[in-house]
Design a protein around this motif. Structure first.
Motif, PDB file in Angstrom:
ATOM      1  N   MET A   1     -31.392 -11.443 -36.028  1.00  0.00           N
ATOM      2  CA  MET A   1     -32.158 -10.641 -35.105  1.00  0.00           C
ATOM      3  C   MET A   1     -33.610 -11.122 -35.112  1.00  0.00           C
ATOM      4  SD  MET A   1     -32.068  -6.517 -35.078  1.00  0.00           S
ATOM      5  CE  MET A   1     -30.705  -6.028 -34.092  1.00  0.00           C
ATOM      6  N   SER A   2     -34.219 -11.167 -33.937  1.00  0.00           N
ATOM      7  CA  SER A   2     -35.599 -11.648 -33.866  1.00  0.00           C
ATOM      8  C   SER A   2     -36.576 -10.584 -34.360  1.00  0.00           C
ATOM      9  CB  SER A   2     -35.933 -12.035 -32.430  1.00  0.00           C
ATOM     10  OG  SER A   2     -36.030 -10.875 -31.631  1.00  0.00           O
ATOM     11  N   LYS A   3     -37.784 -11.030 -34.656  1.00  0.00           N
ATOM     12  CA  LYS A   3     -38.812 -10.105 -35.143  1.00  0.00           C
ATOM     13  C   LYS A   3     -39.098  -9.012 -34.124  1.00  0.00           C
ATOM     14  CE  LYS A   3     -41.195 -13.326 -38.171  1.00  0.00           C
ATOM     15  NZ  LYS A   3     -42.463 -13.992 -38.469  1.00  0.00           N
ATOM     16  N   ALA A   4     -39.104  -9.385 -32.843  1.00  0.00           N
ATOM     17  CA  ALA A   4     -39.397  -8.403 -31.801  1.00  0.00           C
ATOM     18  C   ALA A   4     -38.312  -7.328 -31.760  1.00  0.00           C
ATOM     19  CB  ALA A   4     -39.512  -9.086 -30.454  1.00  0.00           C
ATOM     20  N   GLU A   5     -37.084  -7.682 -32.046  1.00  0.00           N
ATOM     21  CA  GLU A   5     -36.010  -6.701 -32.012  1.00  0.00           C
ATOM     22  C   GLU A   5     -35.986  -5.839 -33.269  1.00  0.00           C
ATOM     23  OE1 GLU A   5     -32.686  -8.780 -29.203  1.00  0.00           O
ATOM     24  OE2 GLU A   5     -32.786  -9.424 -31.294  1.00  0.00           O
ATOM     25  N   LYS A   6     -36.491  -6.326 -34.372  1.00  0.00           N
ATOM     26  CA  LYS A   6     -36.522  -5.564 -35.610  1.00  0.00           C
ATOM     27  C   LYS A   6     -37.608  -4.496 -35.567  1.00  0.00           C
ATOM     28  CE  LYS A   6     -34.772  -9.226 -38.568  1.00  0.00           C
ATOM     29  NZ  LYS A   6     -35.067 -10.133 -39.676  1.00  0.00           N
ATOM     30  N   LYS A   7     -38.646  -4.756 -34.803  1.00  0.00           N
ATOM     31  CA  LYS A   7     -39.796  -3.860 -34.739  1.00  0.00           C
ATOM     32  C   LYS A   7     -39.571  -2.830 -33.625  1.00  0.00           C
ATOM     33  CE  LYS A   7     -44.714  -4.055 -33.726  1.00  0.00           C
ATOM     34  NZ  LYS A   7     -45.803  -4.887 -33.276  1.00  0.00           N
ATOM     35  N   TYR A  16     -40.952  -5.445 -21.209  1.00  0.00           N
ATOM     36  CA  TYR A  16     -41.413  -6.828 -21.101  1.00  0.00           C
ATOM     37  C   TYR A  16     -40.497  -7.770 -21.877  1.00  0.00           C
ATOM     38  CZ  TYR A  16     -44.472 -10.890 -21.208  1.00  0.00           C
ATOM     39  OH  TYR A  16     -44.980 -12.152 -21.074  1.00  0.00           O
ATOM     40  N   VAL A  17     -40.112  -7.385 -23.084  1.00  0.00           N
ATOM     41  CA  VAL A  17     -39.202  -8.207 -23.890  1.00  0.00           C
ATOM     42  C   VAL A  17     -37.857  -8.339 -23.173  1.00  0.00           C
ATOM     43  CG1 VAL A  17     -37.877  -8.294 -26.046  1.00  0.00           C
ATOM     44  CG2 VAL A  17     -40.318  -7.767 -26.111  1.00  0.00           C
ATOM     45  N   ASN A  18     -37.354  -7.255 -22.618  1.00  0.00           N
ATOM     46  CA  ASN A  18     -36.079  -7.312 -21.887  1.00  0.00           C
ATOM     47  C   ASN A  18     -36.189  -8.191 -20.650  1.00  0.00           C
ATOM     48  OD1 ASN A  18     -34.626  -5.736 -23.685  1.00  0.00           O
ATOM     49  ND2 ASN A  18     -35.147  -3.835 -22.643  1.00  0.00           N
ATOM     50  N   GLN A  19     -37.347  -8.132 -19.973  1.00  0.00           N
ATOM     51  CA  GLN A  19     -37.566  -8.985 -18.804  1.00  0.00           C
ATOM     52  C   GLN A  19     -37.541 -10.463 -19.218  1.00  0.00           C
ATOM     53  OE1 GLN A  19     -41.288  -8.319 -16.790  1.00  0.00           O
ATOM     54  NE2 GLN A  19     -41.035 -10.101 -15.474  1.00  0.00           N
ATOM     55  N   LEU A  20     -38.203 -10.784 -20.320  1.00  0.00           N
ATOM     56  CA  LEU A  20     -38.211 -12.169 -20.806  1.00  0.00           C
ATOM     57  C   LEU A  20     -36.809 -12.627 -21.193  1.00  0.00           C
ATOM     58  CD1 LEU A  20     -41.450 -12.214 -22.996  1.00  0.00           C
ATOM     59  CD2 LEU A  20     -41.116 -13.222 -20.727  1.00  0.00           C
ATOM     60  N   LYS A  21     -36.039 -11.741 -21.826  1.00  0.00           N
ATOM     61  CA  LYS A  21     -34.661 -12.079 -22.191  1.00  0.00           C
ATOM     62  C   LYS A  21     -33.836 -12.403 -20.947  1.00  0.00           C
ATOM     63  CE  LYS A  21     -34.089  -9.263 -26.356  1.00  0.00           C
ATOM     64  NZ  LYS A  21     -33.327  -8.123 -26.899  1.00  0.00           N
ATOM     65  N   MET A  22     -33.992 -11.592 -19.903  1.00  0.00           N
ATOM     66  CA  MET A  22     -33.233 -11.818 -18.669  1.00  0.00           C
ATOM     67  C   MET A  22     -33.657 -13.121 -17.996  1.00  0.00           C
ATOM     68  SD  MET A  22     -31.038  -9.501 -18.700  1.00  0.00           S
ATOM     69  CE  MET A  22     -30.297  -9.847 -17.136  1.00  0.00           C
ATOM     70  N   GLU A  23     -34.958 -13.424 -18.022  1.00  0.00           N
ATOM     71  CA  GLU A  23     -35.415 -14.693 -17.448  1.00  0.00           C
ATOM     72  C   GLU A  23     -34.809 -15.871 -18.198  1.00  0.00           C
ATOM     73  OE1 GLU A  23     -39.671 -15.017 -16.977  1.00  0.00           O
ATOM     74  OE2 GLU A  23     -39.793 -13.002 -16.122  1.00  0.00           O
ATOM     75  N   CYS A  24     -34.776 -15.772 -19.521  1.00  0.00           N
ATOM     76  CA  CYS A  24     -34.188 -16.848 -20.329  1.00  0.00           C
ATOM     77  C   CYS A  24     -32.710 -17.013 -20.019  1.00  0.00           C
ATOM     78  CB  CYS A  24     -34.369 -16.569 -21.821  1.00  0.00           C
ATOM     79  SG  CYS A  24     -36.059 -16.794 -22.390  1.00  0.00           S
ATOM     80  N   LYS A  25     -31.992 -15.909 -19.919  1.00  0.00           N
ATOM     81  CA  LYS A  25     -30.565 -15.977 -19.584  1.00  0.00           C
ATOM     82  C   LYS A  25     -30.369 -16.618 -18.216  1.00  0.00           C
ATOM     83  CE  LYS A  25     -29.032 -12.104 -22.395  1.00  0.00           C
ATOM     84  NZ  LYS A  25     -28.438 -10.770 -22.427  1.00  0.00           N
ATOM     85  N   GLY A  26     -31.263 -16.304 -17.283  1.00  0.00           N
ATOM     86  CA  GLY A  26     -31.191 -16.904 -15.956  1.00  0.00           C
ATOM     87  C   GLY A  26     -31.410 -18.408 -15.996  1.00  0.00           C
ATOM     88  N   TYR A  27     -32.387 -18.846 -16.782  1.00  0.00           N
ATOM     89  CA  TYR A  27     -32.642 -20.284 -16.903  1.00  0.00           C
ATOM     90  C   TYR A  27     -31.452 -20.999 -17.538  1.00  0.00           C
ATOM     91  CZ  TYR A  27     -37.562 -19.378 -15.812  1.00  0.00           C
ATOM     92  OH  TYR A  27     -38.721 -19.017 -15.197  1.00  0.00           O
ATOM     93  N   PHE A  28     -30.878 -20.398 -18.578  1.00  0.00           N
ATOM     94  CA  PHE A  28     -29.724 -21.010 -19.227  1.00  0.00           C
ATOM     95  C   PHE A  28     -28.517 -21.054 -18.290  1.00  0.00           C
ATOM     96  CE2 PHE A  28     -31.914 -19.829 -23.306  1.00  0.00           C
ATOM     97  CZ  PHE A  28     -32.059 -21.131 -23.768  1.00  0.00           C
ATOM     98  N   ALA A  29     -28.301 -19.990 -17.541  1.00  0.00           N
ATOM     99  CA  ALA A  29     -27.189 -19.958 -16.590  1.00  0.00           C
ATOM    100  C   ALA A  29     -27.384 -21.017 -15.509  1.00  0.00           C
ATOM    101  CB  ALA A  29     -27.063 -18.572 -15.962  1.00  0.00           C
ATOM    102  N   HIS A  30     -28.607 -21.163 -15.029  1.00  0.00           N
ATOM    103  CA  HIS A  30     -28.902 -22.161 -14.001  1.00  0.00           C
ATOM    104  C   HIS A  30     -28.660 -23.573 -14.534  1.00  0.00           C
ATOM    105  CE1 HIS A  30     -31.603 -24.590 -11.365  1.00  0.00           C
ATOM    106  NE2 HIS A  30     -30.997 -23.853 -10.461  1.00  0.00           N
ATOM    107  N   ALA A  31     -29.116 -23.827 -15.755  1.00  0.00           N
ATOM    108  CA  ALA A  31     -28.918 -25.152 -16.360  1.00  0.00           C
ATOM    109  C   ALA A  31     -27.428 -25.442 -16.542  1.00  0.00           C
ATOM    110  CB  ALA A  31     -29.643 -25.239 -17.701  1.00  0.00           C
ATOM    111  N   LYS A  32     -26.669 -24.458 -16.993  1.00  0.00           N
ATOM    112  CA  LYS A  32     -25.234 -24.650 -17.192  1.00  0.00           C
ATOM    113  C   LYS A  32     -24.541 -24.898 -15.855  1.00  0.00           C
ATOM    114  CE  LYS A  32     -21.259 -23.181 -19.583  1.00  0.00           C
ATOM    115  NZ  LYS A  32     -20.907 -23.679 -20.850  1.00  0.00           N
TER     116      LYS A  32
END
Length: 61
Positions: A1-7, A16-32
């Motif tokens: 678990m990341s530090k941000a999720e532990k706190k 904001y953290v959830n928004q960043l997670k979704m953006e990352c998932k979108g980038y990974f999905a696009h790359a795949k």
């Protein structure tokens, strides 16, 4: 678990953290998807050459 999720995060921080997670998932999905499409196009190109050769062989007989 990341530090941000532990706190414990405040509402805005959590959003904001959830928004960043979704953006990352979108980038990974696009790359795949790009990799899958590239593999598909390469396979289609290879199959196209085989089909072309088969048709030429049938026409020459």
């Amino acid at each position: 678990m990341s530090k941000a999720e532990k706190k414990e995060l405040a509402g805005d921080q959590k959003r904001y953290v959830n928004q960043l997670k979704m953006e990352c998932k979108g980038y990974f999905a696009h790359a795949k998807a790009k990799l899958i499409l590239k593999d598909f196009n390469e396979t289609l190109d290879e199959a196209g050459d085989d089909v072309k050769d088969a048709i030429e062989n049938l026409q020459n007989k």
